[in-house]
Design an enzyme around this catalytic site. Structure first.
Site, PDB file in Angstrom:
ATOM      1  N   THR A  91      -4.830   6.464   0.138  1.00 30.66           N
ATOM      2  CA  THR A  91      -6.069   7.232   0.126  1.00 30.66           C
ATOM      3  C   THR A  91      -5.965   8.420  -0.813  1.00 30.66           C
ATOM      4  O   THR A  91      -5.005   9.200  -0.744  1.00 30.66           O
ATOM      5  CB  THR A  91      -6.393   7.733   1.543  1.00 30.66           C
ATOM      6  OG1 THR A  91      -6.369   6.618   2.431  1.00 30.66           O
ATOM      7  CG2 THR A  91      -7.759   8.385   1.597  1.00 30.66           C
TER       8      THR A  91
ATOM      9  N   HIS B  31      -4.285  13.917   0.979  1.00 30.31           N
ATOM     10  CA  HIS B  31      -4.537  13.092   2.159  1.00 30.31           C
ATOM     11  C   HIS B  31      -3.340  13.146   3.106  1.00 30.31           C
ATOM     12  O   HIS B  31      -3.510  13.291   4.329  1.00 30.31           O
ATOM     13  CB  HIS B  31      -4.799  11.642   1.727  1.00 30.31           C
ATOM     14  CG  HIS B  31      -4.881  10.662   2.861  1.00 30.31           C
ATOM     15  ND1 HIS B  31      -5.950  10.596   3.712  1.00 30.31           N
ATOM     16  CD2 HIS B  31      -4.000   9.716   3.295  1.00 30.31           C
ATOM     17  CE1 HIS B  31      -5.759   9.642   4.617  1.00 30.31           C
ATOM     18  NE2 HIS B  31      -4.572   9.097   4.390  1.00 30.31           N
TER      19      HIS B  31
ATOM     20  N   ASP C 291      -8.966   0.196   1.815  1.00 28.38           N
ATOM     21  CA  ASP C 291      -7.997  -0.301   2.790  1.00 28.38           C
ATOM     22  C   ASP C 291      -8.432   0.180   4.174  1.00 28.38           C
ATOM     23  O   ASP C 291      -8.053   1.255   4.624  1.00 28.38           O
ATOM     24  CB  ASP C 291      -6.599   0.197   2.442  1.00 28.38           C
ATOM     25  CG  ASP C 291      -5.533  -0.477   3.283  1.00 28.38           C
ATOM     26  OD1 ASP C 291      -5.626  -1.698   3.476  1.00 28.38           O
ATOM     27  OD2 ASP C 291      -4.618   0.216   3.746  1.00 28.38           O
TER      28      ASP C 291
ATOM     29  N   ASP D 201       0.847  -1.184   0.000  1.00 25.10           N
ATOM     30  CA  ASP D 201       0.000   0.000   0.000  1.00 25.10           C
ATOM     31  C   ASP D 201       0.884   1.236   0.000  1.00 25.10           C
ATOM     32  O   ASP D 201       1.731   1.412   0.880  1.00 25.10           O
ATOM     33  CB  ASP D 201      -0.913  -0.003   1.238  1.00 25.10           C
ATOM     34  CG  ASP D 201      -2.054   0.993   1.101  1.00 25.10           C
ATOM     35  OD1 ASP D 201      -2.541   1.189  -0.022  1.00 25.10           O
ATOM     36  OD2 ASP D 201      -2.465   1.563   2.119  1.00 25.10           O
TER      37      ASP D 201
ATOM     38  N   ARG E  48       1.166  17.125  12.989  1.00 24.50           N
ATOM     39  CA  ARG E  48       2.257  18.104  12.872  1.00 24.50           C
ATOM     40  C   ARG E  48       1.718  19.322  12.115  1.00 24.50           C
ATOM     41  O   ARG E  48       2.035  19.514  10.922  1.00 24.50           O
ATOM     42  CB  ARG E  48       3.441  17.498  12.101  1.00 24.50           C
ATOM     43  CG  ARG E  48       4.052  16.261  12.719  1.00 24.50           C
ATOM     44  CD  ARG E  48       5.174  15.694  11.856  1.00 24.50           C
ATOM     45  NE  ARG E  48       4.711  15.378  10.499  1.00 24.50           N
ATOM     46  CZ  ARG E  48       4.104  14.247  10.173  1.00 24.50           C
ATOM     47  NH1 ARG E  48       3.884  13.315  11.076  1.00 24.50           N
ATOM     48  NH2 ARG E  48       3.698  14.038   8.929  1.00 24.50           N
TER      49      ARG E  48
END
Length: 431
Positions: free
Chosen positions: A366, A141, A241, A134, A150
Site C-alpha cells: 500500500t 502506510h 490487494d 506482495d 504499537r
C-alpha cells in the site's frame, strides 16, 4: 544500471492517424501498452491500447502489415504475454515498430481494420501468473498501520534494512472488472480467551498499490544483481490487494497474511512498458536522516530509480450510481512513496537463489503519501474504524459494503511529454 532512454517515440508532438489517441489521457501513441483481450465468439489474444481502441496484433500478423517482425508479433498475439516479455529487447523493438506504423498515414488503410473499439472487448489477465509476492514498501502506510498496534514503536527494527514481503495467492488474482465476493473467515473473539466468531468479513478494505511485472527470469541459484534488475521488469500496472482486516487481525500471528488476503487481488489489464515510462523516471526520495544505508547488494544509482506516477482511488455506491453521481475520490498520492525501489525488490527477491519467472507479479504494498488525503486504505482513513467517512450524498463508510465499487487510476505526466496512463483497476464487492 541500464536505464531505458527517451527517443522519438516520446515526442509530445507526435500524432497518430487513430484520432482518439491524440490527447488521450491514458493511451496516446507515446504509450502503447500491451494486454490480452477477446471479443464475442473469438478467443483471447494480444493487443495494444491506442486511444479508444485495441490494436488486434493477431490481425496485424495475419495481414503481414509490419515487415521483419513476424516472430515478435507472433508471441505478442498469444493469449498470455509471458513468452513475449521473456524475449530480450523484443517488446522495445515491437513498440517502436508499432509507433512508426501508427504515426504513418500510409499504414492507415491497411491497419485500421485491425482496430477494435475498447468498449467492445473483454480484457483478460496479461500473463499466466505463476507466483505473486506482495511487498510492504510504503513507509507511511507501515507507520500508520504500526501506530494502530504499537503507538510508541510503529516500525519494527528490520523495516529499514530489508524489503519486507510475503508470498500471496496467484490463482485468485483477477483482472479489472471482475466482481469480488466478500470473504468469510474466523475473526477475533470479542473477549480474551473466548471463541472466535465466524462469518463474512465486516472490515473489508482496499489497498492502493502498483504491480511490477517480471519479464525475463533467472535460473535457480543465480541471483539478479540490483544493477541489472530493471532489465527483468516487463512493465507496470495498478494493483488492488484487498484485505479483510478483521480476519487478518486474528490470523496474522505468527506467520503473516493468509485468508485475509487470498480471496482476491485485482490488477489493471494493461502493461505499461519501461520504455513508455522512460520520460517519467525520477530520483528515489532520500532516506530520512539517521536511516541506515542499504546493504551493498541493494545499493544502486538512485537518480532515476523511481517512477513519477500519480495514483488515486475512488468509490461509487449503489445509491450514487442510481443517482448518476460521479465517483468520489477517497485519496491520491505518488508512487514515489516506496521506501525501496523496484530494482531493489527484484534483487532482494532473488538474492537467495529464487528463480523469478516471466509473468511473476510483485506488489509494491500500500502506497500512502504521508499527507492528509493520501491514505492508501480505509483502515488508515478511518483510523482503524474509529472515524467515519462521509460521502457527498450523505452516506457514511468505515469499511466497504456490498455493492460498493472501488476504482483505482494511475498516470504519469511531465512538462514536455505527453501524459500516459495505466487505465483503471476496478471491482465491485458482492455478498
Amino acid at each position: 544500471m541500464t536505464h531505458h532512454t527517451t527517443d522519438h517515440t516520446h515526442d509530445m508532438n507526435a500524432t497518430s492517424w487513430v484520432e482518439s489517441a491524440n490527447g488521450h489521457p491514458d493511451f496516446p501513441v507515446q504509450n502503447l501498452p500491451f494486454g490480452v483481450f477477446s471479443t464475442d465468439g473469438e478467443d483471447a489474444r494480444g493487443g495494444v491500447a491506442i486511444g479508444d481502441y485495441v490494436l488486434d496484433l493477431r490481425n496485424v500478423l495475419d495481414g503481414d502489415l509490419i515487415e521483419d517482425d513476424r516472430d515478435l508479433l507472433h508471441y505478442a498475439s498469444f493469449a498470455t504475454l509471458n513468452d513475449f516479455f521473456a524475449m530480450p529487447g523484443g517488446p522495445s523493438e515491437l513498440r517502436a515498430k508499432l509507433f512508426a506504423a501508427l504515426t504513418d498515414e500510409s499504414y492507415k488503410a491497411a491497419m485500421e481494420v485491425c482496430l477494435v473499439p475498447m468498449a467492445d472487448v473483454q480484457m483478460h489477465l496479461p500473463f499466466q501468473i505463476h507466483d505473486y509476492t506482495d511487498f510492504y514498501t510504503g513507509i507511511h502506510h507501515a507507520v500508520n498501520i504500526g501506530s494502530l498496534f504499537r503507538p510508541d514503536n510503529p516500525l519494527l527494527p528490520n523495516y529499514k534494512h530489508v524489503p519486507i514481503g510475503y508470498h500471496g495467492r496467484s490463482s485468485s488474482i483477477c483482472v479489472s472488472g471482475t466482481d469480488v465476493k466478500r470473504p468469510t473467515g474466523q475473526q477475533k473473539p470479542a473477549e480474551e480467551g473466548g471463541t472466535p466468531e465466524f462469518g463474512p468479513s465486516k472490515r473489508l478494505d482496499y489497498e492502493l498499490e502498483m504491480a511490477i511485472w517480471v519479464g525475463q527470469g533467472n535460473d535457480l541459484g543465480d541471483p539478479i544483481p540490483v544493477g541489472e534488475a530493471e532489465q527483468h521488469i516487463a512493465g507496470i500496472s495498478i494493483l488492488n490487494d484487498w484485505s479483510a482486516r478483521d480476519i487478518q487481525a486474528w490470523e496474522y500471528q505468527p506467520l503473516g497474511p493468509f485468508l485475509a488476503k487470498n480471496f482476491a487481488s485485482t490488477v489493471s489489464p494493461w502493461v505499461v512498458t519501461m520504455d513508455a515510462l522512460a520520460p517519467f523516471r525520477t530520483a528515489q526520495p532520500a532516506r530520512a536522516e539517521g536511516d541506515p544505508e542499504p546493504l551493498p547488494y541493494l545499493q544502486h544509482d538512485m537518480s532515476h530509480a523511481a517512477f513519477g506516477i500519480q495514483m488515486e482511488v475512488l468509490i461509487t455506491t449503489p445509491k450514487m450510481r442510481e443517482a448518476g453521481a460521479e465517483p468520489h475520490r477517497l485519496s491520491h498520492g505518488p508512487m514515489t512513496a516506496m521506501y525501496w525501489t523496484a530494482a531493489q525488490l527484484i534483487a532482494h527477491h532473488s538474492v537467495g537463489g529464487c528463480n523469478m519467472q516471466p509473468g511473476d507479479l510483485l506488489g509494491t504494498g500500500t502506497l500512502t503519501s504521508g499527507e492528509d488525503g493520501g491514505e492508501g486504505s480505509l483502515i488508515e482513513l478511518t483510523e482503524g474504524g474509529k472515524k467515519t467517512i462521509s460521502l457527498p450524498n450523505g452516506e457514511e463508510r468505515k469499511f466497504l459494503e456490498d455493492g460498493d465499487e472501488v476504482i483505482m487510476r494511475a498516470y504519469a505526466e511531465k512538462d514536455g511529454y505527453a501524459r500516459i496512463g495505466m487505465g483503471e483497476c476496478r471491482a465491485t464487492i458482492v455478498g
